[in-house]
Design an enzyme around this catalytic site. Structure first.
Site, PDB file in Angstrom:
ATOM      1  N   GLU A 138     -42.440 -28.106  12.075  1.00  0.00           N
ATOM      2  CA  GLU A 138     -42.517 -27.674  13.473  1.00  0.00           C
ATOM      3  C   GLU A 138     -42.152 -26.194  13.586  1.00  0.00           C
ATOM      4  O   GLU A 138     -41.015 -25.810  13.326  1.00  0.00           O
ATOM      5  CB  GLU A 138     -41.562 -28.529  14.317  1.00  0.00           C
ATOM      6  CG  GLU A 138     -41.506 -28.175  15.783  1.00  0.00           C
ATOM      7  CD  GLU A 138     -40.450 -28.985  16.527  1.00  0.00           C
ATOM      8  OE1 GLU A 138     -39.956 -28.503  17.565  1.00  0.00           O
ATOM      9  OE2 GLU A 138     -40.097 -30.095  16.055  1.00  0.00           O
ATOM     10  N   ARG A 195     -39.755 -19.744  19.838  1.00  0.00           N
ATOM     11  CA  ARG A 195     -38.503 -19.132  20.270  1.00  0.00           C
ATOM     12  C   ARG A 195     -38.451 -17.641  19.969  1.00  0.00           C
ATOM     13  O   ARG A 195     -37.404 -17.007  20.151  1.00  0.00           O
ATOM     14  CB  ARG A 195     -37.321 -19.843  19.602  1.00  0.00           C
ATOM     15  CG  ARG A 195     -37.239 -21.327  19.944  1.00  0.00           C
ATOM     16  CD  ARG A 195     -36.058 -21.999  19.292  1.00  0.00           C
ATOM     17  NE  ARG A 195     -36.088 -23.446  19.461  1.00  0.00           N
ATOM     18  CZ  ARG A 195     -35.219 -24.290  18.926  1.00  0.00           C
ATOM     19  NH1 ARG A 195     -34.224 -23.815  18.176  1.00  0.00           N
ATOM     20  NH2 ARG A 195     -35.335 -25.580  19.113  1.00  0.00           N
ATOM     21  N   THR A 224     -40.879 -26.430  21.044  1.00  0.00           N
ATOM     22  CA  THR A 224     -40.379 -25.697  22.211  1.00  0.00           C
ATOM     23  C   THR A 224     -41.542 -25.255  23.103  1.00  0.00           C
ATOM     24  O   THR A 224     -41.562 -24.141  23.632  1.00  0.00           O
ATOM     25  CB  THR A 224     -39.514 -24.482  21.790  1.00  0.00           C
ATOM     26  OG1 THR A 224     -38.688 -24.830  20.674  1.00  0.00           O
ATOM     27  CG2 THR A 224     -38.591 -24.054  22.927  1.00  0.00           C
ATOM     28  N   LYS A 229     -39.545 -37.429  21.391  1.00  0.00           N
ATOM     29  CA  LYS A 229     -38.374 -36.742  20.850  1.00  0.00           C
ATOM     30  C   LYS A 229     -37.140 -37.207  21.630  1.00  0.00           C
ATOM     31  O   LYS A 229     -37.221 -37.436  22.851  1.00  0.00           O
ATOM     32  CB  LYS A 229     -38.578 -35.233  21.009  1.00  0.00           C
ATOM     33  CG  LYS A 229     -37.451 -34.353  20.533  1.00  0.00           C
ATOM     34  CD  LYS A 229     -37.853 -32.892  20.738  1.00  0.00           C
ATOM     35  CE  LYS A 229     -36.782 -31.931  20.297  1.00  0.00           C
ATOM     36  NZ  LYS A 229     -37.214 -30.512  20.441  1.00  0.00           N
TER      37      LYS A 229
END
Length: 215
Positions: free
Chosen positions: A44, A48, A72, A132
């Site tokens: 993943e 960010r 994210t 998740k």
């Protein structure tokens, strides 16, 4: 084989999804290669940093042995961007229906973050059977997942947040855990030093823990 089936197949063998925080494409590629060398090939790349989407695209091209997803992902526009960059699955910290629907419309696996039974129920009613669990340690850890599993019997969870080699086995021992996500596998200091062997070793350790628990 569909990408969903291939992810499931790989996570059956190595149920850990490492997080790659990309500062630049070169380090992202080297980090991903080190993870694959250690036995973790579902990776993943998290959004960010300003270069994250570009780095994701470069990792997809440079490391064909990996299944590379985007993490994210906060908005529908970001979801569009990562799909164009070649992301093979999408992960979000929370449950946001436009991101889920976009991924579903592209037949991409999507793992939105949930932390409560209400959020899990909303996800279930969107057709999700894998989500998740975030932030795992603060949201109740293995005990919470065990409790949720008693009512969401057809849902698998991917706990992320506070997972480490020390507690990985506790999570993977639960039947409703698909895999664990974590950044402990990609320490910033090792990447800054160019010591990618550390990452390979941590990945191999995680694979060994998983095999010991699920054998």
């Amino acid at each position: 084989m569909t990408i969903s089936a291939e992810i499931t197949k790989r996570l059956d063998t190595a149920p850990v999804v490492p997080l790659v925080v990309p500062e630049d494409a070169d380090t992202a590629i080297k980090t991903t290669r080190a993870l694959v060398a250690g036995g973790l090939s579902v990776v993943e790349v998290v959004l960010r940093t300003p270069a994250a989407v570009e780095c994701l695209a470069e990792v997809v091209k440079a490391v064909p042995d990996a299944i590379v997803g985007a993490g994210t992902v906060l908005s529908e526009q970001q979801a569009e961007d990562v799909v164009l960059a070649g992301a093979q699955f999408i992960v979000s910290p929370g449950l946001y229906e436009p991101v889920v629907r976009l991924a579903q419309s592209r037949d991409l696996p999507v793992f939105p973050g949930v932390a409560t039974a209400s959020e899990a129920q909303n996800g279930w009613n969107m057709g999700l059977r894998a989500m998740k669990f975030f932030p795992a340690s603060l949201a109740g850890g293995p005990a919470m997942l065990k409790a949720i599993g008693s009512v969401f019997k057809d849902v698998k969870f991917m706990p992320t947040g506070g997972v480490s080699a020390a507690n990985l086995g506790d999570y993977l021992a639960l039947p409703n855990v698909l895999a664990c996500g974590g950044s402990w596998l990609t320490p910033k200091a090792a990447i800054a030093d160019g010591n990618y062997q550390v990452i390979t070793d941590l990945a191999a350790e995680a694979v060994a823990i998983a095999r010991n628990v699920r054998s």
